[in-house]
Write an enzyme that holds these catalytic residues in place. Structure first.
Site, PDB file in Angstrom:
ATOM      1  N   HIS A 394       0.822  -1.219   0.000  1.00  0.00           N
ATOM      2  CA  HIS A 394       0.000   0.000   0.000  1.00  0.00           C
ATOM      3  C   HIS A 394       0.857   1.271   0.000  1.00  0.00           C
ATOM      4  CE1 HIS A 394      -3.672  -2.174   0.290  1.00  0.00           C
ATOM      5  NE2 HIS A 394      -3.406  -2.680   1.478  1.00  0.00           N
ATOM      6  N   ASP A 428      -3.054 -10.107  -2.908  1.00  0.00           N
ATOM      7  CA  ASP A 428      -3.605  -9.735  -1.611  1.00  0.00           C
ATOM      8  C   ASP A 428      -5.091  -9.406  -1.791  1.00  0.00           C
ATOM      9  OD1 ASP A 428      -2.360  -8.601   1.232  1.00  0.00           O
ATOM     10  OD2 ASP A 428      -4.196  -7.565   0.619  1.00  0.00           O
ATOM     11  N   HIS A 430      -6.550  -6.889  -0.759  1.00  0.00           N
ATOM     12  CA  HIS A 430      -6.666  -5.444  -0.984  1.00  0.00           C
ATOM     13  C   HIS A 430      -5.829  -5.022  -2.189  1.00  0.00           C
ATOM     14  CE1 HIS A 430      -7.264  -6.293   3.348  1.00  0.00           C
ATOM     15  NE2 HIS A 430      -8.298  -5.465   3.188  1.00  0.00           N
ATOM     16  N   ASP A 517      -4.771 -12.887   3.146  1.00  0.00           N
ATOM     17  CA  ASP A 517      -6.045 -12.396   3.680  1.00  0.00           C
ATOM     18  C   ASP A 517      -7.208 -12.710   2.751  1.00  0.00           C
ATOM     19  OD1 ASP A 517      -4.970 -10.699   1.815  1.00  0.00           O
ATOM     20  OD2 ASP A 517      -5.087  -8.888   3.043  1.00  0.00           O
TER      21      ASP A 517
END
Length: 757
Positions: A394, A428, A430, A517
């Site tokens: 991120h 991921d 996200h 995740d």
């Protein structure tokens, strides 16, 4: 001290240098070897199935990367045997144990592949076959060495028969059964001998010689020469069927200093411990100490003012204290705020990633781990895993957030970019907004991200499907946002799309941002992937055939983190090291294969490459295969050519071409079927043929015709069509040339209507 490592290709400098040294050893040890033979080693690595064998090259190196010895093994997955093509140590090195270590490694790898036997050639110690006494002495020493492992010459056959009058010292065929009491069946031996003579020696052995040698195998089981140099009780036969290939594991040893207990902070040290607990007992990993790298690698992807701020802000925080962003201006690069409590919002994208005294050293150590993983790839590792926290995907060029301070994945990708083209795959839950931001205007690094739709998933403002890149980078960013509830099958379809785009980019390296995740019940995600799904995903990514650096990102359900990580890497290792993937059962052997019908321009070269690597077609036929695709693209259905393409995880693995026969009512020609050699014998050719027959029937066709040569090397082709229900209608003698007739086969696939009879 020395180590044995496998060379997969000649892309990276370490492999190119090793291959150069291997060729020098051949020139010194085998004066009779031609330069063409020597160059074949590199060609076999770049084009694995040119001879329809999969090459496995091992080099024995000291700590200074000097090659002390090497071995090249050819794996034949369809017949299921290995052939030792070359094995040698450097001539000036007399250290004992080098040859034994190499041969034992070969035996273990062969047993891990579950082959029925290891074969190779050794010059004779029989004075009637090899009259030169000096050569006889050397040959006897070699045969004595192999007898220690139970490997002995095949006897009572014509394998040692001269090809040309006057040829002397023809080699024995040696068989190593790899286990106790392993016999060699006649039918298996005949297949092996035919493959060796027709593929490895196809330019030396006339077809009549091949047939004579194959037919000479009459004993069943085939007889082996009795031991002559070693007593039976001294023979080492059994070998453990386990590959020595390991994944490099690099830890961020300073991650535990960053442990924040407030605000439900899920990014905690237990994440690494949970993963490490499962990996350590698997035997699949070798831990490599992280090396220190200069800051210039961080500056290559992050802005200087951002780096300077992060370092200073972390250093100024009190022990045990954290500062969270809470004011987020519309950023103006020329007018940053002055107030320290406000400044974090200028460089951060959320309210839950703190400035903390330990954030800088922990994140900086993570960069070292990621770069060590990338360097280990350049040093020859095929898979390297940087087990890092805090994560990094991120972190944008001048912003942190999502528990991420430096973008480890982007830093590793930029480091590898100095040595070739790089693709980044973010899996991921996200969106990998950091890599997108850093590489958005570039075409030399492809960024692909599969993630939860930003309509509901962090980071909310990026990750949309219409974000393709900008300026030079347009078309080099791919986002695949998925809905809130996703199972393993749905995820696999998305991953297949991602891998197809990566295949089209043709990178030299793949960097994977691994988020766990996506797992069922992860506190930060909504999907439901199981350990089995992670294993499949790892296998799909491994099937790209690329060197892979894996960088740990998210994943917060500590009860399943380790199991999911281990399954992911087990699947990847199976694909990359080919331990079991080539011998999968009937229900999984064509897993992931999809069928497409309409060609695109890139398929011209893809088809040519596919046809070429079968090692079966002439240059003229290879060009013709590509031209048929071109004609279909230019003329459409009016070309008369229709296609069935078989893809697996972004790779073309087989195809067929068919068309209506002019001046007939309902007859069709099957023009081509070609299958990648690593899929031959696994039912793919039959699948493509069945699909073409179905399409012919749906179009009103009633008969399908096939034409093929009557040469011996096309015997398997003729047998294939006969097994698929095709009947030989006629043979046109000398059609292709003297002694080369054309066989015409036909199959009725639908009953003609009465008015057509």
């Amino acid at each position: 001290m020395f180590r044995i490592r496998r060379i997969f290709d000649d892309i990276i400098p370490a492999n190119r240098d090793a291959l150069r040294q291997v060729k020098d050893i051949i020139r010194k040890r085998f004066s009779e070897a031609s330069e063409e033979d020597i160059d074949q080693i590199g060609i076999k690595l770049r084009n694995p199935f040119k001879q329809r064998f999969r090459p496995i090259l091992f080099v024995e190196e000291n700590m200074r990367r000097r090659v002390l010895g090497f071995a090249l093994v050819l794996h034949e997955p369809e017949i299921n045997f290995c052939y030792l093509d070359w094995i040698a140590t450097a001539k000036e090195i007399n250290r004992g144990g080098l040859g034994s270590a190499l041969y034992e490694r070969i035996r273990r790898e062969s047993a891990a592949l579950k082959v029925k036997g290891l074969f190779f050639e050794c010059l004779s110690d029989d004075p009637d076959i090899c009259p030169n006494p000096d050569i006889l002495k050397v040959n006897a020493l070699r045969l004595r060495f192999y007898e220690r492992y139970g490997a002995r010459p095949v006897i009572n056959t014509a394998y040692e028969a001269p090809i040309n009058p006057g040829d002397t010292c023809m080699p024995h065929l040696i068989f190593d059964g790899l286990q106790d009491n392993t016999s060699l069946s006649r039918s298996f031996a005949r297949k092996v001998v035919r493959a060796i003579l027709e593929r490895k020696y196809k330019y030396l052995c006339p077809q009549e010689y091949v047939e004579k040698v194959v037919a000479s195998f009459q004993d069943n089981p085939v007889k082996l020469r009795p031991l002559q140099y070693i007593k039976p009780e001294a023979v080492i036969t059994k070998t453990e069927g386990k590959s020595d290939e390991q994944i490099a594991l690099i830890l961020n040893n300073h991650h535990e200093i960053l442990h924040i207990h407030e605000r439900g902070y899920v990014e905690s040290p237990v994440r690494v411990r949970s993963i490490l607990k499962e990996l350590e007992k698997s035997g699949l990993f070798e831990t490599i100490e992280a090396k220190k790298f200069p800051d210039r690698h961080i500056h290559a992807v992050h802005d200087a003012d951002f780096i300077a701020y992060l370092r200073k802000a972390c250093e100024q925080m009190g022990e045990g204290k954290s500062l969270y962003p809470y004011v987020f201006p519309i950023r103006n690069k020329t007018r940053p705020p002055v107030e320290p409590s406000v400044l974090p919002g200028y460089y951060c994208i959320d309210t839950f990633t703190p400035i903390n005294r330990n954030a800088w050293p922990a994140a900086r150590a993570g960069v070292n781990a990621a770069l060590t993983a990338a360097k280990s790839i350049l040093d020859g590792r095929r898979i390297a895993y940087a087990l890092i926290r805090p994560p990094g995907h991120h972190a944008e060029r001048r912003a942190f957030g999502g528990f991420c301070y430096f973008n480890n994945t982007a830093i590793a990708a930029q480091y590898l970019r100095m040595h070739g083209r790089v693709a980044v795959l973010d899996i991921d839950y996200h969106h990998g907004n950091g890599q997108q931001d850093i590489f958005y205007n570039r075409s030399d690094v492809l960024t692909v991200s599969i993630h939860g739709d930003p309509k509901f998933a962090y980071p909310y403002f990026t990750g949309f499907a219409d974000e393709f890149g900008k300026d030079e980078g347009e078309g080099f960013n791919l986002n695949i946002p998925l809905k809130e509830s996703i199972n393993g099958l749905q995820y696999k379809k998305a991953l297949k799309c991602a891998l197809l785009r990566i295949s089209e980019f043709e990178p030299d390296f793949l960097v994977v941002a691994l988020g766990l995740d996506t797992a069922k019940r992860d506190p930060t995600g909504t999907w439901s992937l199981t350990p089995k799904d992670f294993r499949i995903n790892g296998q799909m990514i491994g099937d790209t055939g690329l060197p892979i650096a894996v960088i740990q990102e998210g994943g917060y359900r500590t009860r399943t983190l380790g199991t999911n990580a281990l399954n992911f890497f087990q699947g990847m290792a199976e694909a990359v090291f080919r331990i079991t993937a080539l011998k999968s059962g009937p229900e999984t052997r064509l897993q992931g294969v999809s069928i497409h019908y309409e060609p695109v321009f890139q398929d011209i070269d893809r088809i040519r490459k596919l046809v070429e690597i079968t090692g079966f077609f002439t240059p003229e036929e290879i060009n013709m295969a590509g031209e048929l695709v071109r004609e279909r693209l230019e003329k459409g259905p009016d070309s008369g050519y229709n296609f069935v393409f078989a893809w697996q995880y972004g790779r073309l693995v087989g195809y067929g071409c068919y068309g209506f026969i002019e001046c007939t009512r309902s007859s069709h020609d099957i023009y081509w079927i070609a299958v990648s050699p690593d899929f031959q014998g696994r039912g793919l050719g039959r699948m493509i043929l069945n699909e073409m027959e179905k399409l012919i029937k749906e179009s009103g066709g009633t008969r399908a015709y096939v034409e093929t040569s009557m040469q011996q090397r096309y015997a398997a082709t003729r047998s294939f069509y006969e097994q698929c229900g095709y009947r030989r209608e006629t043979v046109l003698d000398d059609f292709y040339g003297p002694g080369d007739g054309k066989a015409i086969y036909c199959k009725t696939i639908a009953i003609p209507a009465k008015n057509e009879q």
